[in-house]
Design a protein around this motif. Structure first.
Motif, short mmCIF file in Angstrom:
data_model
loop_
_atom_site.label_atom_id
_atom_site.label_comp_id
_atom_site.label_asym_id
_atom_site.label_seq_id
_atom_site.Cartn_x
_atom_site.Cartn_y
_atom_site.Cartn_z
N ILE A 1 0.92 -1.11 -0.05
CA ILE A 1 0.06 0.10 0.03
C ILE A 1 1.22 1.20 0.16
O ILE A 1 0.66 2.35 -0.72
CB ILE A 1 -0.86 0.11 1.32
N LYS A 2 2.11 1.28 0.52
CA LYS A 2 2.72 2.40 0.87
C LYS A 2 4.23 1.81 1.16
O LYS A 2 4.14 0.96 2.18
CB LYS A 2 2.11 3.18 1.78
N HIS A 3 5.24 2.45 0.49
CA HIS A 3 6.84 1.83 1.11
C HIS A 3 7.69 3.04 1.30
O HIS A 3 7.56 3.72 0.43
CB HIS A 3 7.08 0.82 0.02
N PRO A 4 8.34 2.79 2.13
CA PRO A 4 9.09 3.91 2.54
C PRO A 4 10.39 4.20 1.61
O PRO A 4 10.94 5.21 1.42
CB PRO A 4 9.80 3.71 3.90
N ILE B 1 4.74 1.90 11.07
CA ILE B 1 4.38 0.61 10.13
C ILE B 1 3.01 0.05 10.31
O ILE B 1 2.90 0.05 11.34
CB ILE B 1 5.51 -0.35 10.15
N ILE C 1 -3.35 5.16 7.87
CA ILE C 1 -2.71 4.87 6.64
C ILE C 1 -2.13 5.90 6.22
O ILE C 1 -0.98 6.02 5.59
CB ILE C 1 -3.54 4.19 5.88
N GLU C 2 -3.00 6.96 5.94
CA GLU C 2 -2.26 8.35 5.58
C GLU C 2 -1.12 8.71 6.31
O GLU C 2 -0.22 9.22 5.54
CB GLU C 2 -3.49 9.46 5.76
N MET C 3 -1.29 8.57 7.51
CA MET C 3 0.17 9.13 8.43
C MET C 3 1.30 8.16 8.25
O MET C 3 2.44 8.39 8.47
CB MET C 3 -0.35 9.21 9.93
N ALA C 4 1.09 6.75 7.98
CA ALA C 4 1.95 5.77 8.08
C ALA C 4 3.09 5.89 7.12
O ALA C 4 2.91 6.48 5.99
CB ALA C 4 1.56 4.49 8.01
N ASP C 5 4.42 5.28 7.23
CA ASP C 5 5.46 5.33 6.08
C ASP C 5 5.38 4.03 5.36
O ASP C 5 5.78 3.88 4.24
CB ASP C 5 6.83 5.25 6.97
N LEU C 6 4.98 2.70 6.01
CA LEU C 6 4.95 1.68 5.36
C LEU C 6 3.58 1.12 5.62
O LEU C 6 3.50 0.51 7.18
CB LEU C 6 6.14 0.89 5.93
N VAL C 7 2.92 0.67 4.75
CA VAL C 7 1.86 -0.11 4.78
C VAL C 7 1.45 -1.32 4.12
O VAL C 7 1.85 -1.23 3.17
CB VAL C 7 0.29 0.97 4.52
#
Lengths: 208, 208
Positions: free
Chosen positions: A192-195, B40, B180-186
């Motif tokens: 979904i999201k990766h740093p 995360i 989820i919006e705030m997270a770096d890795l989802v």
């Protein structure tokens, strides 16, 4: 209605709903009585495939159950946290880390095939060995995707020779459809999201 | 062409392709230079959310880094493999397991809220404590979903008080979009196949 009365009512409503939920869940769970050695696949492009397999490995170790592990692709970081910790349990852990690294690092297809074949021989030994309750074949999907091992040979072995009470966990992106078909438990890790996208590198304890 | 010559050609082709792949990958990875404490999130209906978080916890332990863990919902199995193993590292692990169980087991909303609040207080202490490099808030998403904790309070704390070098891992289905919006890795764990459907129960080492 006072706030207190409102709270009481909400709590009572919750209790009825929760009781119904519990009854429904209990009824479903009562039908789940079997135990079985599972063929488990973690695939997808998201993070967590190997991490989740390691979670199960360490759960086994916590219960005192021996495990076998073949890492089919060497991490660019050889000094991983998992390897360090696994090596502190020599009585419970049989570990085979392929020495040859990854295909786009070694750039030598013949050497990669030889390493994959050697890893698979160790994997077969571990799966046949009654001592191991779980065997992790980390990144086997990558090896299968590059045709470094014969898919049919792997599937036939898992179908015919995996003891019924043994768990086998296979990780890596692009799991072959035939493997997914044969598996009991398949999870796709979806990104979904990766740093990395924000310029953050792989970090100790997170990626290795 | 002989079979040998064909193999040679295939290997040479592979070598060129692999070299290109490696060059491209090296170029991308060279831009990943930052280190950062990550927020995360593991969510989704598939298996592996807690297992993958535990994989990271045990990687940290392998590197000798202290970790803090709050389990916001008690497993129906209190004698989990992870708890057994974690307790063998008292110098590295701070563990708070909520004693009150799950909402549809306890059926008591007020008690659940009190337990969630107590868990969150411990979580804040662990996140503020410089000693811990990673803090796992297991199943916090469930607690947030049932509004047992105030979402804004949690988000504000994570935004304003999480030290920049600390990793915080939050698990559980139905992660709030704001989190989820705030997270770096989802990562979303997606269920492809689950053995519960075939009447197999949760098993030692796999689910707990």
């Amino acid at each position: 209605m006072t706030e207190l009365a409102h709270d009481d009512e909400e709590n009572a409503r919750h209790k009825i709903k929760a009781a119904k939920h519990k009854a429904a869940k209990d009824k479903i769970m009562a039908t789940k009585v079997g135990e079985k050695g599972l063929l488990i696949v973690h695939t997808g492009t998201g993070k967590g495939k190997t991490s989740a397999a390691l979670g199960m490995v360490f759960r086994h170790i916590g219960h005192g159950y021996p495990v076998g592990i073949v890492q089919f692709t060497k991490s660019p970081e050889w000094d991983t946290g998992e390897a360090r910790l696994l090596k502190t349990f020599p009585d419970l852990v049989t570990l085979h880390i392929m020495g040859e690294g990854f295909t786009w690092i070694t750039q030598d297809r013949e050497r990669d095939i030889a390493a994959a074949t050697a890893g698979w021989e160790r994997a077969k030994e571990m799966i046949r060995d009654d001592r191991h309750r779980l065997v992790l074949l980390d990144e086997l999907n990558i090896v299968l995707r590059y045709d470094y091992l014969d898919l049919n040979e792997v599937l036939t072995f898992l179908r015919d020779e995996k003891p019924a009470d043994k768990h086998v966990v296979i990780t890596g992106r692009n799991a072959k459809p035939e493997l997914i078909e044969m598996a009991d438990l398949v999870t796709e890790m979806t990104l979904i999201k990766h740093p990395f996208r924000a310029g953050i590198k792989g970090q100790k304890g997170i990626e290795f």
